[in-house]
Scaffold this motif. Structure first.
Motif, PDB file in Angstrom:
ATOM      1  N   UNK A 193      -3.191  12.667 -13.102  1.00  0.00           N
ATOM      2  CA  UNK A 193      -3.112  12.805 -11.646  1.00  0.00           C
ATOM      3  C   UNK A 193      -3.788  11.633 -10.947  1.00  0.00           C
ATOM      4  N   UNK A 194      -4.972  11.226 -11.449  1.00  0.00           N
ATOM      5  CA  UNK A 194      -5.670  10.088 -10.837  1.00  0.00           C
ATOM      6  C   UNK A 194      -4.875   8.800 -10.998  1.00  0.00           C
ATOM      7  N   UNK A 195      -4.309   8.594 -12.183  1.00  0.00           N
ATOM      8  CA  UNK A 195      -3.508   7.381 -12.414  1.00  0.00           C
ATOM      9  C   UNK A 195      -2.300   7.332 -11.489  1.00  0.00           C
ATOM     10  N   UNK A 196      -1.631   8.490 -11.343  1.00  0.00           N
ATOM     11  CA  UNK A 196      -0.470   8.540 -10.456  1.00  0.00           C
ATOM     12  C   UNK A 196      -0.870   8.258  -9.013  1.00  0.00           C
ATOM     13  N   UNK A 197      -1.974   8.847  -8.579  1.00  0.00           N
ATOM     14  CA  UNK A 197      -2.429   8.609  -7.195  1.00  0.00           C
ATOM     15  C   UNK A 197      -2.817   7.155  -6.978  1.00  0.00           C
ATOM     16  N   UNK A 198      -3.465   6.546  -7.987  1.00  0.00           N
ATOM     17  CA  UNK A 198      -3.829   5.137  -7.866  1.00  0.00           C
ATOM     18  C   UNK A 198      -2.592   4.257  -7.751  1.00  0.00           C
ATOM     19  N   UNK A 204       0.355   5.129  -6.648  1.00  0.00           N
ATOM     20  CA  UNK A 204       0.999   5.351  -5.344  1.00  0.00           C
ATOM     21  C   UNK A 204       0.231   4.629  -4.246  1.00  0.00           C
ATOM     22  N   UNK A 205      -1.115   4.721  -4.294  1.00  0.00           N
ATOM     23  CA  UNK A 205      -1.909   4.043  -3.255  1.00  0.00           C
ATOM     24  C   UNK A 205      -1.750   2.530  -3.345  1.00  0.00           C
ATOM     25  N   UNK A 206      -1.685   1.990  -4.575  1.00  0.00           N
ATOM     26  CA  UNK A 206      -1.486   0.539  -4.724  1.00  0.00           C
ATOM     27  C   UNK A 206      -0.138   0.119  -4.161  1.00  0.00           C
ATOM     28  N   UNK A 207       0.901   0.909  -4.429  1.00  0.00           N
ATOM     29  CA  UNK A 207       2.229   0.583  -3.897  1.00  0.00           C
ATOM     30  C   UNK A 207       2.247   0.679  -2.369  1.00  0.00           C
ATOM     31  N   UNK A 208       1.549   1.692  -1.829  1.00  0.00           N
ATOM     32  CA  UNK A 208       1.500   1.818  -0.367  1.00  0.00           C
ATOM     33  C   UNK A 208       0.762   0.634   0.267  1.00  0.00           C
ATOM     34  N   UNK A 245       0.522  -2.373  -1.005  1.00  0.00           N
ATOM     35  CA  UNK A 245       1.415  -3.535  -1.112  1.00  0.00           C
ATOM     36  C   UNK A 245       2.508  -3.475  -0.053  1.00  0.00           C
ATOM     37  N   UNK A 246       3.004  -2.267   0.196  1.00  0.00           N
ATOM     38  CA  UNK A 246       4.016  -2.106   1.238  1.00  0.00           C
ATOM     39  C   UNK A 246       3.450  -2.460   2.610  1.00  0.00           C
ATOM     40  N   UNK A 247       2.218  -1.994   2.908  1.00  0.00           N
ATOM     41  CA  UNK A 247       1.584  -2.321   4.199  1.00  0.00           C
ATOM     42  C   UNK A 247       1.368  -3.820   4.340  1.00  0.00           C
ATOM     43  N   UNK A 248       0.951  -4.486   3.256  1.00  0.00           N
ATOM     44  CA  UNK A 248       0.749  -5.931   3.309  1.00  0.00           C
ATOM     45  C   UNK A 248       2.059  -6.663   3.608  1.00  0.00           C
ATOM     46  N   UNK A 249       3.121  -6.191   2.977  1.00  0.00           N
ATOM     47  CA  UNK A 249       4.419  -6.821   3.228  1.00  0.00           C
ATOM     48  C   UNK A 249       4.858  -6.614   4.680  1.00  0.00           C
ATOM     49  N   UNK A 250       4.610  -5.402   5.198  1.00  0.00           N
ATOM     50  CA  UNK A 250       4.991  -5.138   6.599  1.00  0.00           C
ATOM     51  C   UNK A 250       4.194  -6.033   7.546  1.00  0.00           C
ATOM     52  N   UNK A 251       2.881  -6.164   7.282  1.00  0.00           N
ATOM     53  CA  UNK A 251       2.060  -7.033   8.131  1.00  0.00           C
ATOM     54  C   UNK A 251       2.500  -8.487   8.042  1.00  0.00           C
TER      55      UNK A 251
END
Length: 646
Positions: free
Chosen positions: A138-143, A145-149, A151-157
């Motif tokens: 569960x922790x690995x999956x959450x990590x 997902x948070x890393x992908x989010x 990266x997505x925010x950085x790309x949007x910015x």
């Protein structure tokens, strides 16, 4: 639609599929076969799709294919409301649904392979809920997902920053339009280059077909060079006879046999499962029929009609001839198939060689000449390499000598400069050398000028005298050459005529020789066949004589009045064995009947005994437990009495 089918068939016939389809065979495929071809194309894009669709449920197949097509960004023709129709058509393997998918996939194989490879790294992995109960998972999956989010925010910015930077430019809208137009033009350029490559491939294939047709025409002309109408007619008649036999006798029999097999299999598949009683009934029927056949065979042997024996001999000969005819037809069919396979392989290898080397395939005498030429060039190259090695060795020696001499010269120059410095005349040797070098150059130039003028005048005189001598020497030769040229012009027509006659005669003799060689090979083959037939007939006659002898002995023993002789007959032995086996089967069936009748009661009795055994075991355990409790109570009681006494 025809262009779409042509492209699909062309792509499927190329590497890596090599299906060898044409428009008719591809269009006549069954739905299951069409779905299997679609699955093979998808397996080429994603190797995990490689399987036989007959081993998978239709719903799973469609779900798997739709998932992969969705990942590859395939958009079915029509609106979104036709998705259910698309899935139903894919389940049924309908051509209007499968053909567009194949057309779209085969046009973009390299691009789709890359997309399928990258998709497993870009698609979110669905983790089952029962695995998420584990804290580490569960922790690995959450990590992740948070890393992908993030990266997505950085790309949007980053995109927003770029937009703000572009908006500050006055002509940003025009630049965006030009960039969009540039992207469209690049895509169009890529599409045009792809079309150009396809047209080049089609042109190359057309040239290959033209070359094959020309080669076939050349082969046909060579084959017809020494042929006459009688031989051609004879060959055509033989081919017509063979083909008529294949069409009218062999193929209908094979087709009828296949139909009977299919009917038999359908009948077997439609009937319900057979039990032991049905099998026993069939075995009884088979035994009855076998006994009837044996009785009829014995009656026929008793009758022993000689006319039937002659007919049997004729029937055997006719069956042997029919078998030979069928075997020859099969050999001919196999030879034709091998010839077609060899021609197809030859065409494929020729295409591969021409595609890889860009030229025509060298054959026959040209290849031999090229080999001889390469060998001679290899010998010359080897000699030149040896000379180069010797020159390199000599160059190394000379270079080493030059270095030694330079070092010695430098040492001498240093000593000379030291001596000049001591005497007070530094630089004298350099000035003297320079003056000597200049004077030497001037004298050499003067000498060269004088020698050049003298040599040139002398050379002109020699050339003039040589020209006069050559003219006088060549005058009679030129006169003789003129007469010889005239004679050559007169002889050339006769030479050409004789050469043509020689070539025609050579071609005729060559064709006759090849024809005679073919006849000799045919006679040798027929001789070998006749020898094989002779040995086969001898063996068959010996086998027949042995069978006749055994039949006569059997008949003698069967007809004999002596009981001992009758017991030696095979029919008596078999009859005795059959009766014994029937008696044994009857006893076994009676035993089986008794077992079946007493099976229920015996099982009930066994259950009662098992319950009784469990009850006795329970009583034994209770008795042991009661005994142990009584002994413990007695010990406790005795201990209490002892304490009271104390």
């Amino acid at each position: 639609m025809s262009e779409q089918l042509k492209l699909i068939v062309e792509k499927l016939n190329m590497d890596p599929f090599k299906k060898n389809f044409n428009l008719i065979t591809f269009d006549s495929l069954e739905p299951m076969q069409l779905l299997q071809i679609l699955n093979d194309v998808l397996a080429e894009i994603d190797p995990k799709q490689a399987l036989d669709i007959r081993e998978e449920m239709p719903e799973q197949t469609v779900k798997r294919m739709c998932a992969l097509l969705g990942m590859l960004k395939y958009k079915p023709p029509g609106t979104h409301s036709d998705v259910s129709v698309f899935r139903q058509g894919l389940v049924a393997g309908r051509k209007p649904v499968v053909h567009p998918i194949l057309h779209w996939l085969l046009q973009r194989l390299p691009e789709l392979k890359k997309r399928a490879y990258l998709a497993r790294f870009l698609v979110k992995i669905e983790v089952p809920a029962e695995f998420l109960q584990d804290d580490v998972i569960n922790d690995t999956s959450n990590q992740d997902i948070s890393a992908m989010e993030e990266e997505k925010d950085q790309l949007i910015k980053r995109v927003e920053r770029l937009k703000k930077r572009v908006e500050s430019v006055s002509t940003h809208q025009r630049m965006l339009e030009q960039a969009s137009q540039l992207r469209v033009e690049k895509e169009r350029e890529e599409s045009l280059s792809h079309q150009k490559q396809e047209q080049k491939n089609q042109l190359f294939q057309a040239e290959q077909r033209l070359q094959r047709s020309q080669q076939q025409l050349k082969d046909l002309r060579q084959a017809a060079a020494g042929a006459n109408p009688e031989s051609l007619m004879k060959r055509l008649e033989d081919e017509i006879k063979i083909n008529s036999y294949m069409v009218s006798e062999k193929l209908p029999k094979e087709l009828e046999g296949v139909r009977r097999t299919v009917q038999y299999l359908q009948k077997v598949a439609s009937e319900p499962a057979m039990g032991q009683a049905d099998l026993q009934e069939l075995e009884d029927k088979i035994r009855d029929v076998d006994s009837q056949i044996n009785q009829l065979f014995e009656k026929r042997m008793m009758r022993n009609d000689p006319m039937d024996d002659k007919l049997t001999l004729y029937r055997q000969q006719a069956s042997i001839i029919l078998r030979r005819k069928a075997s020859k037809a099969e050999e001919l069919q196999e030879a034709r198939e091998e010839l077609a396979t060899a021609e197809r392989e030859l065409r494929e290898r020729s295409n591969q060689a021409q595609a890889s080397e860009g030229g025509e395939v060298v054959r026959g005498d040209e290849l031999k000449r090229m080999v001889v030429k390469l060998r001679s060039k290899g010998t010359v190259c080897k000699k030149q390499r040896e000379e180069i090695a010797e020159l390199k060795a000599e160059y190394g020696v000379l270079q080493r000598t030059e270095e030694i001499l330079k070092r010695r010269h430098e040492t001498v120059q240093q000593k000379l400069q030291t001596v000049e410095a001591e005497k007070g005349i530094s630089g004298y040797s350099n000035t003297q050398e320079e003056l000597e070098r200049v004077s030497a150059i001037k004298s050499e130039l003067d000498e060269k000028k004088g020698r050049t003028l003298d040599d040139m005048s002398e050379m002109v005189k020699k050339l003039n005298s040589m020209i006069v001598e050559k003219k006088s020497a060549l005058a009679p030769v030129i006169k003789e050459l003129r007469s010889l040229r005239q004679r050559c012009q007169e002889i050339n027509p006769d030479y050409d005529e004789k050469k043509a006659q020689y070539e025609s005669c050579t071609a005729g003799l060559e064709s006759n020789r090849s024809k005679l060689e073919q006849e000799v090979k045919e006679l040798i083959r027929e001789t070998a066949q006749e020898e094989n037939r002779y040995h086969h007939i001898n063996c068959m006659s010996e086998i027949t004589e042995m069978q006749i002898q055994r039949a006569a002995e059997e008949m003698k023993a069967y007809v004999s009045s002596d009981p001992l002789e009758r017991k030696k007959a095979i029919s008596e032995v078999y009859t005795k064995n059959i009766s014994e086996q029937e008696l044994l089967g009857k006893k076994l069936r009676e035993k089986q009947k008794v077992v079946r009748e007493s099976h229920g009661a015996n099982m009930e009795q066994m259950k009662l005994w098992r319950d009784l055994e469990q009850l006795m075991e329970c009583k034994r355990q209770c008795f042991i437990r009661a005994q142990s409790q009584a002994s413990i109570g007695q010990v406790i009681q005795e201990g209490g009495e002892d304490r009271l006494v104390l």
